[in-house]
Write a protein that holds these residues in place. Structure first.
Motif, PDB file in Angstrom:
ATOM      1  N   LEU A 269       0.806  -1.278  -0.060  1.00  6.81           N
ATOM      2  CA  LEU A 269      -0.068  -0.004  -0.100  1.00  6.81           C
ATOM      3  C   LEU A 269       0.843   1.122   0.100  1.00  6.81           C
ATOM      4  O   LEU A 269       0.603   2.142  -0.488  1.00  6.81           O
ATOM      5  CB  LEU A 269      -1.015   0.190   1.133  1.00  6.81           C
ATOM      6  CG  LEU A 269      -2.144  -0.926   1.076  1.00  6.81           C
ATOM      7  CD1 LEU A 269      -2.759  -1.142   2.626  1.00  6.81           C
ATOM      8  CD2 LEU A 269      -2.989  -0.545   0.158  1.00  6.81           C
ATOM      9  N   ILE A 270       1.870   1.440   0.677  1.00  4.66           N
ATOM     10  CA  ILE A 270       2.873   2.396   0.819  1.00  4.66           C
ATOM     11  C   ILE A 270       3.205   2.566  -0.507  1.00  4.66           C
ATOM     12  O   ILE A 270       3.386   3.776  -1.038  1.00  4.66           O
ATOM     13  CB  ILE A 270       4.010   2.256   1.579  1.00  4.66           C
ATOM     14  CG1 ILE A 270       3.602   2.217   3.132  1.00  4.66           C
ATOM     15  CG2 ILE A 270       5.051   3.371   1.603  1.00  4.66           C
ATOM     16  CD1 ILE A 270       4.269   1.723   4.366  1.00  4.66           C
ATOM     17  N   PHE A 271       3.935   1.631  -1.267  1.00  4.38           N
ATOM     18  CA  PHE A 271       4.420   1.889  -2.593  1.00  4.38           C
ATOM     19  C   PHE A 271       3.202   2.280  -3.660  1.00  4.38           C
ATOM     20  O   PHE A 271       3.605   2.985  -4.618  1.00  4.38           O
ATOM     21  CB  PHE A 271       5.105   0.659  -3.104  1.00  4.38           C
ATOM     22  CG  PHE A 271       6.411   0.468  -2.681  1.00  4.38           C
ATOM     23  CD1 PHE A 271       7.611   1.272  -3.376  1.00  4.38           C
ATOM     24  CD2 PHE A 271       6.646  -0.539  -1.802  1.00  4.38           C
ATOM     25  CE1 PHE A 271       8.673   1.112  -3.034  1.00  4.38           C
ATOM     26  CE2 PHE A 271       8.137  -0.543  -1.285  1.00  4.38           C
ATOM     27  CZ  PHE A 271       8.911  -0.095  -1.876  1.00  4.38           C
ATOM     28  N   LYS A 272       2.017   1.872  -3.357  1.00  2.00           N
ATOM     29  CA  LYS A 272       0.752   2.326  -4.058  1.00  2.00           C
ATOM     30  C   LYS A 272       0.394   3.520  -4.113  1.00  2.00           C
ATOM     31  O   LYS A 272       0.381   4.381  -5.008  1.00  2.00           O
ATOM     32  CB  LYS A 272      -0.255   1.311  -4.135  1.00  2.00           C
ATOM     33  CG  LYS A 272      -1.459   1.682  -4.598  1.00  2.00           C
ATOM     34  CD  LYS A 272      -2.797   0.595  -4.391  1.00  2.00           C
ATOM     35  CE  LYS A 272      -3.917   0.970  -5.114  1.00  2.00           C
ATOM     36  NZ  LYS A 272      -5.036   0.081  -4.634  1.00  2.00           N
ATOM     37  N   SER A 273       0.762   4.085  -2.583  1.00  2.00           N
ATOM     38  CA  SER A 273       0.510   5.607  -2.448  1.00  2.00           C
ATOM     39  C   SER A 273       1.477   6.462  -3.048  1.00  2.00           C
ATOM     40  O   SER A 273       1.301   7.703  -3.504  1.00  2.00           O
ATOM     41  CB  SER A 273       0.382   5.697  -1.103  1.00  2.00           C
ATOM     42  OG  SER A 273       1.731   5.725  -0.466  1.00  2.00           O
TER      43      SER A 273
END
Length: 313
Positions: A269-273
């Motif tokens: 999720l962090i990379f996606k954000s």
């Protein structure tokens, strides 16, 4: 000659701690509840702060159609207050106990009766529903959506995990599980998750129904640090609950597995954000990573005091 159905007693329990404005809002909303003639509703307020302003709020609302009982739990800790609610409700010989938080209010005027009807319809010992979180302006945002995402359950669906922010317990549960909430979670949170785990192991049936409550999320919680602390605490609570109730080796394996899964999901999720520049996704990722670390640290007896700071009004 037809017999009238037996009257069933329902106690709506509120635990409060120095949040008189929110308590007043909830008590006013509860007085608007609509219910059938075969139900008798009463409200129980357990004050965990011995606060005069809180008592005054209750006293000013005693003239409503639904009677209100005020009591005090002098020992600080939500576990002690929850167990006092169960003890008082049992002494009143109530058929059902419904928990609702003091920062919430029912979305519908049939909320309490909907929970009771679901317990009967599905022959359930426990009934729960979802929480709709809104900010101080009554709107939803990235923070409220992380805390309480839209439910994916269907009416009558059996659940193994539930929390006391919107929960009905039958008389059978209160008697079988007493004392319901473990004092080892008094200031750390997760006592309701631990209680749900014990109920599941005891073979008690919990179902979901569509009877939501609305929660006001204070601005002090719309903060990255708060979400990280909340994730860390919830992870610890998960591990401690299983360590207390399962064989040691099984609990360790479970905690290690979920720790890894939560961290991995958070990192994704962090990379996606970073690509979408979405703050909600970033914070959700951090929340999950912290939950994973908390799940791991719980294996070493680490605790986090959730209830030192009071949010709200």
């Amino acid at each position: 000659m037809l017999r009238k159905p037996a009257m069933e007693k329902v106690t709506i329990a509120i635990i409060t701690c120095k949040r008189p404005i929110w308590l007043a809002r909830l008590l006013d909303a509860l007085q608007e509840q609509v219910f059938s003639e075969d139900l008798t509703l009463s409200i129980l307020v357990v004050d965990n702060a011995c606060d005069k302003e809180t008592k005054d709020i209750v006293d000013k609302r005693r003239s409503g159609l639904i009677p209100i009982q005020y009591d005090v739990e002098e020992q600080a800790g939500i576990v002690y207050a929850r167990n006092k609610c169960v003890s008082i409700t049992t002494s009143m010989n109530s058929d059902y106990l419904i928990f609702i938080d003091d920062d919430e209010w029912p979305k519908e005027k049939t909320w309490a009766s909907d929970l009771v009807l679901s317990a009967k319809k599905y022959a359930a010992d426990i009934v729960t529903s979802h929480v709709i979180s809104v900010d101080e302006a009554g709107k939803q945002n990235w923070a409220t959506e992380i805390l309480y995402p839209a439910p994916e359950h269907t009416k009558g669906q059996a659940l193994r995990v539930f929390y006391t922010n919107n929960l009905l317990l039958s008389k059978h549960v209160m008697r079988k599980m007493s004392p319901c909430f473990d004092e080892r979670f008094a200031m750390t949170g997760a006592s309701d998750y631990h209680f749900a785990l014990k109920c599941s192991q005891a073979g008690l049936k919990c179902v979901y129904t569509d009877a939501p409550v609305v929660e006001e999320m204070p601005s002090s919680r719309k903060d990255v640090k708060w979400f990280c602390r909340r994730g860390f605490r919830s992870g610890i609570g998960f591990t401690r609950s299983h360590m207390f109730e399962e064989p040691l080796f099984k609990a360790i394996l479970r905690s290690l597995f979920f720790s890894l899964v939560r961290v991995m999901r958070g990192v994704v999720l962090i990379f996606k954000s970073l690509f979408g520049q979405n703050k909600g996704t970033l914070v959700d990722g951090l929340f999950r990573v912290c939950s994973g670390f908390g799940t791991f640290m719980g294996l070493f007896g680490v605790k986090h005091d959730e209830y030192k700071k009071i949010h709200g009004k």
